[in-house]
Write a protein that holds these residues in place. Sequence first.
Motif, mmCIF file in Angstrom:
data_model
loop_
_atom_site.group_PDB
_atom_site.id
_atom_site.type_symbol
_atom_site.label_atom_id
_atom_site.label_comp_id
_atom_site.label_asym_id
_atom_site.label_seq_id
_atom_site.Cartn_x
_atom_site.Cartn_y
_atom_site.Cartn_z
ATOM 1 N N SER A 120 37.211 41.927 31.281
ATOM 2 C CA SER A 120 36.526 42.608 31.329
ATOM 3 C C SER A 120 36.859 44.415 30.868
ATOM 4 O O SER A 120 36.767 44.634 29.840
ATOM 5 C CB SER A 120 35.371 43.037 32.778
ATOM 6 N N THR A 153 31.071 45.065 36.351
ATOM 7 C CA THR A 153 31.423 44.302 38.114
ATOM 8 C C THR A 153 30.991 44.286 38.923
ATOM 9 O O THR A 153 30.956 43.962 39.962
ATOM 10 C CB THR A 153 32.997 45.306 37.320
ATOM 11 N N SER A 180 42.798 41.059 40.508
ATOM 12 C CA SER A 180 40.802 41.308 40.152
ATOM 13 C C SER A 180 40.375 39.942 39.442
ATOM 14 O O SER A 180 39.757 39.899 39.671
ATOM 15 C CB SER A 180 41.154 42.457 39.104
ATOM 16 N N ARG A 211 29.063 40.717 39.488
ATOM 17 C CA ARG A 211 30.541 39.557 40.016
ATOM 18 C C ARG A 211 30.437 40.069 41.685
ATOM 19 O O ARG A 211 30.204 39.499 42.305
ATOM 20 C CB ARG A 211 31.835 39.842 39.092
ATOM 21 N N ALA A 255 37.254 39.764 35.488
ATOM 22 C CA ALA A 255 37.464 41.103 35.748
ATOM 23 C C ALA A 255 38.689 41.594 35.212
ATOM 24 O O ALA A 255 38.577 42.281 34.565
ATOM 25 C CB ALA A 255 37.719 41.440 36.913
#
Length: 116
Positions: free
Chosen positions: A67, A107, A60, A110, A64
């Motif tokens: 996160s 997310t 990912s 992004r 990510a």
Amino acid sequence: MLQANFWQSIAGAVALLPIAMAFGQPLTVPSIATLIAITHLVLVVTIGGMSLWLVLIRISGASAASSYHLLNPFFGVLLAYLILGEPLRMADFIAAGLIVTGLILTTQARARARQR
């Protein structure tokens, strides 16, 4: 990466050595349970966790993965509930909800940025 991790560990050991010498307890012979626990920490938690972390980064991406790393405290609370019988409080769920909300927002931002 391995060399940076090595030097971080050495620096941490050197920084904590005076505190350990001042406040630490004398060493004792470890029991079988202690050796099993340390083996579990080394193999499953450290090596297994780092392997999963690197796979997550590969799949990912680093941003990510970092996160999702924010969910670790809630999973720790959840495991304490499942394994040790610790009570779950409403504050735990509120905190997890805030973290998940933040993850969704970051997310999605992004994903939108990648589409443009």
